[in-house]
Design an enzyme around this catalytic site. Structure first.
Site: not given
Ligand code: ADP
Ligand code: MG
Ligand code: MG
Length: 921
Positions: A26, A96, A105, A107, A342, A459, A808, A876, A896
């Site tokens: 990220k 984040r 989901g 962290m 990503r 079998h 083989s 084989c 092969y």
């Molecule tokens: P995840 O990895 O679970 O997607 P994120 O770090 O991307 O977590 O954030 C969760 C949500 O919060 C996402 O929808 C993201 O777009 C939103 N978000 C994160 N940072 C900001 C920010 N600076 N301003 C507005 N929305 C944010």
């Molecule tokens: Mg995200």
């Protein structure tokens, strides 16, 4: 980027977009996007290195980290013109997580950090929107409370739901500013009650706690379990980065929005913009599914100008990354921000289609297109599978023995399967405790096979794989009662005719019909594989036993047949009796008579097979398994005999009855059928036959049949059997050649351990060759070779190479021999535990053990080629379809690999990967 000593924090404007290990995926992408001029809210990233140090040092920051963070905050204040904690114009940030590997989901993220009772007023002052400010505030308290202060969700959810109920609203947007103000205060009390302390007001204390929470989440149970489950090693991702990013708001009115989008449709790869958005909402609302978002196309009408900007963002991202992107965006007061991007996760169909189209669009080259796709993932496209949208719960699980999903009506024996198929043509699933060669006709009419006993080489498993039919083997929870025609799984009873669905890719069994999706060998896949073939050095052959399999293998692009198991040809219903005769016969004459009847049948098989595959090579392995495998089991025979003897007794009774009745009355309708039935001589005959077979079964008994009288050992003790097979191959070759069909048959001898065995068989081959040549007036074209599946054969490769034209490797037997593991016993007993405990990394029957078995192969290749320079050498065993094993085969210079038909495309791609990965390293 020079990872400067002691530097733990990088601004988005300075961090290296390639440094995913250091900045997390990220973070690296936020830096990259910032630097190519996309509109990312200003921010900075704390490195994974800081995370590791923090965790190592008992949850204390490395020296200087907080100072760097403060510097960055000051810089943020400067670019945004706001102040962190400023009561009039506050700067709010998100905190984040993000490691080198995406762990959805696992962290946490905290939004709106920097809010307190004072900045709340500043926010109201700035936006003039009380409702918005209180909404942001209550979200912050809740998220921060949960993530940084470990307050359970439910403590917030309960009062929040109660409030909504009281106000009679379903969605959060229905709440007024006053409602939100009220709930903010409730939340503050919740935090106080749960933590014993007031909610922290100081933004720097908030920031400190939030950073620590994110860093600590890396070693939290959730994340650790996830990494174990998905085999994420420290080399792949070590520590999480922390991204601190200026807040932008998609929930400040109707000129605001937020959404997530894919640059192309991840479901099928089609080049159309794909995504969802919500007007007047915050990012988490889309993800959490609180409101139903709208399809992205609708934005073209609702916000045409911003939609154009979004389209532009889409195309910039794709062109820059040369890859499909999955991105998050937010629109605040008419300004578009990109918050994350990503590489898009797609199903295989979409991966294949986009691979081909990205090449056509000039965004990537053919080699990149090939490397984008994990060979194994093609399995998704080559076998039918369960509809991913169907959420069914499995009733039982067994071993995933042959991939693909199928749904059908249960039958419990092969004869009834055939009868039912004839009576009403509906899909069937053959469910048995285990299967035997005499069940083979049941396989033909069934969609899939399910057994409650046996492993991946049982079998049922082997035959189903050969036929490309799904199979779940050894589903131990199922108790089969053939006589009652029912099965029990716990309390559930399955009767004949009941619908079940099974998934041979996962091993799951479901009650009733679960939707399945058809396999499709698409044009794009064909294109992609043609690029693979251009680069691969290994040829890819198929294991195929009968012409139908061969035809299918050709469709998958097989370049020949690497293994035709001739014994499978004996299994057809009308042939088994002749094979039985051959086995039961006591004299050579009797056996020869049976073989004479088999010869034309087998010859015809070969003619068809060679013709289908012409001009490609076909490797025919002479009879391999212990012959008692063609016979029913001793227990079965004893059971049958008991039944027959009962029948004989009761027939005696009915003979008496009919005799008595005929004395009593002359004209009686019931007499005729009773008399017909009462011919006990037929039963006597059956008993005699069964007893003879039982005797043979007992005389053939071996303590360890897999190491017993089989393969070439059988061929030497009963030379007439191999002679018949050799003659069938050579006569078929002549027949084809005369018709002008180009053929390249290869005769392959199984279980060889010494060159003397080969010399003995070669004498037979030579005699027959002369006879055939004389009789046909044409010299049959063929090669002579040996399986390498005995350890000693590998050690004697130099001597064997003097007698044969090809090797083989049969890596299934070779693995059993090298480990002294019997596969069934290993897989059913200790192997899973060995894997769990890390004593063995993989199951060596699935993943070629390159260190041991592979070493034997490598030595044998060297010794063999020392004698015959360009000797043809292949594999084989099932490993021939396994990508990592194929890579190894490439490295040791095999000619092969041969695998089951449906795995041929996987092997073709893997063979190309082997070349590409070699040149890239
Ligand atoms: P995840 O990895 O679970 O997607 P994120 O770090 O991307 O977590 O954030 C969760 C949500 O919060 C996402 O929808 C993201 O777009 C939103 N978000 C994160 N940072 C900001 C920010 N600076 N301003 C507005 N929305 C944010
Ligand atoms: Mg995200
Ligand atoms: Mg073998």
């Amino acid at each position: 980027m020079s990872n400067k000593q002691g530097q733990y924090v990088y601004s988005f404007t300075e961090g290296d977009g390639k440094a995913r290990q250091l900045l997390g995926g990220k973070g690296a992408n936020l830096c990259e996007m910032t630097q190519i001029g996309l509109n990312v809210p200003p921010g900075y990233t704390i490195t994974t290195e800081a995370c590791l140090k923090y965790l190592e040092n008992n949850n204390t920051y490395p020296d200087g980290l907080m100072e760097e963070v403060k510097e960055q905050m000051t810089a943020l204040e400067k670019v945004t013109g706001k102040g962190f904690g400023d009561a009039h114009n506050p700067l709010l940030v998100s905190v984040r997580s993000g490691s080198a590997m995406s762990m959805p989901g696992m962290m946490d993220t905290i939004l709106n950090l920097g809010m307190n009772s004072e900045t709340l007023q500043g926010e109201i002052e700035q936006t003039g929107d009380e409702r918005f400010a209180y909404d942001a505030y209550r979200r912050f308290i809740q998220l921060f409370g949960k993530v940084a202060l470990n307050v359970d969700d439910e403590h917030f959810d309960e009062p929040f739901e109660a409030l909504k109920k009281r106000e009679g609203v379903k969605e959060d947007v229905g709440l007024s500013a006053d409602n939100l103000k009220e709930i903010s205060e409730v939340f503050l009390d919740v935090v106080h009650a749960q933590t014993g302390q007031a909610f922290p007001e100081d933004p720097y204390i908030q920031l400190d706690l939030a950073i620590k929470a994110v860093l600590g989440s890396w070693s939290g149970k959730r994340a650790v379990d996830y990494r174990r489950e998905f085999n994420i090693t420290p080399e792949m991702a070590n520590g999480t980065a922390v991204n601190i990013c200026t807040m932008v708001f998609g929930n400040r009115g109707d000129d605001c929005a937020t959404g997530v989008a894919f640059t192309r449709n991840p479901g099928n790869g089609e080049n159309i913009f794909y995504g969802e958005y919500l007007v007047n909402a915050q990012g988490e609302d889309v993800v959490a599914g609180i409101r139903t978002p709208k399809p992205i196309a609708q934005m073209a009408e609702e916000m045409p100008d911003l939609y154009r900007q979004l389209e532009e963002l889409r195309s910039k991202l794709e062109t820059h990354y040369s890859e499909i992107q999955d991105f998050e965006f937010t629109i605040e007061k008419g300004i578009l921000y990109c918050l994350q991007t990503r590489n898009g996760k797609m199903n295989t169909q979409a991966m294949v289609r986009t691979s081909v189209e990205l090449v056509q669009e000039g965004l990537i080259n053919e080699e990149q297109a090939l490397l984008r796709i994990a060979p194994e993932s093609l399995e998704q496209m080559l076998f039918p599978r369960l509809d991913p949208n169907a959420n069914a719960t499995a009733l039982a699980t067994g071993l995933p023995a042959s991939p693909g999903a199928a749904c059908g009506h249960v039958v419990f024996d092969a004869d009834r399967a055939v009868a039912q198929k004839a009576a009403n043509d509906r899909p069937l699933i053959l469910l048995r405790e285990e299967t035997k060669p005499e069940d083979i006709h049941g396989f033909f009419v069934s969609e899939a096979i399910l057994t409650s006993r046996g492993g991946k080489t049982s079998h049922a498993a082997v035959v189903a794989r050969g036929m490309g039919k799904p199979c779940v083997a050894g589903a131990a929870g199922i108790e089969v009662d053939v006589l009652a025609r029912r099965a029990h799984i716990g309390d559930v009873v399955i009767k004949e005719g009941d619908l079940i669905t099974l998934d041979g890719t996962t091993g799951s069994v479901y009650l009733g019909a679960v939707d399945t999706v058809e396999a499709e060998f698409s044009d794009e896949l064909k294109t992609l594989l043609s690029w693979a073939d251009k680069r691969a050095r290994l040829k890819v052959m198929a294991n195929a036993d009968v012409p139908e399999d061969a035809e299918r293998a050709l469709k998958y692009g097989a370049m020949g047949i690497g293994l035709c198991r001739t014994e499978r040809m004996f299994n057809a219903a009308e042939r088994l009796p002749i094979v039985l005769e051959m086995i039961v016969s006591d004299t050579l004459e009797q056996r020869q008579a049976a073989l004479d009847r088999l010869l034309p049948i087998q010859r015809q098989d070969f003619v068809e097979l060679f013709t289908t595959m012409s001009p490609r090579p076909v490797t025919v392995r002479l009879l391999d398994p212990p012959i008692h495998e063609f016979l029913p089991s001793e227990n079965q025979l004893i059971d049958d005999l008991v039944q027959l003897k009962h029948l004989r007794d009761s027939m005696r009774g009915s003979e008496v009855l009919s005799a008595t009745l005929s004395l009593l009355s002359t004209e009686n309708g019931v007499l005729a059928p009773i008399q017909q039935l009462a011919d006990s001589s037929l039963v006597d005959e059956a008993i005699e036959k069964k007893e003879a077979i039982l005797k043979k079964v007992r005389s053939l008994f071996e303590v360890n049949p897999m190491l017993g009288h089989r393969g070439v050992r059988l061929g030497i003790t009963f030379p007439e059997i191999y002679a018949m097979q050799i003659r069938a191959v050579l006569e078929a070759a002549c027949e084809c050649q005369k018709k002008g069909v180009e053929v390249h048959p290869e005769i392959m001898i199984p279980q060889v351990c010494t060159s003397e065995e080969l010399i003995t068989i070669k004498v037979i081959v030579e005699t027959i060759r002369k006879e055939v040549e004389q009789a046909q007036g044409i010299a049959p074209i063929f090669k002579f070779g040996t399986m390498m599946e005995v350890v000693r054969a590998c050690m004697r490769a130099e001597q064997l190479a003097q007698e044969v034209e090809f090797f083989s490797f049969g890596t299934n037997d070779l693995t059993q021999a090298a480990f002294s593991f019997s596969r069934e016993d290993a897989e059913n007993k200790f192997l899973p535990m060995y894997n769990e405990a890390g004593i063995l990394q993989d199951n060596p029957f699935e993943v070629l053990d390159t260190k041991g078995v592979g070493k034997l192969m490598e030595l044998a290749v060297g010794w063999g080629r020392g004698v015959r320079k360009d000797m043809k050498i292949g594999i084989c065993g099932e490993h021939g379809g396994h990508p990592a094993s194929i890579n190894f085969c490439h490295k040791i210079g095999l000619t092969y690999v041969s695998c089951s038909g449906p795995r041929v495309p996987i092997a073709r791609l893997a063979a190309a990967h082997a070349v590409l990965l070699e040149s890239s390293s």
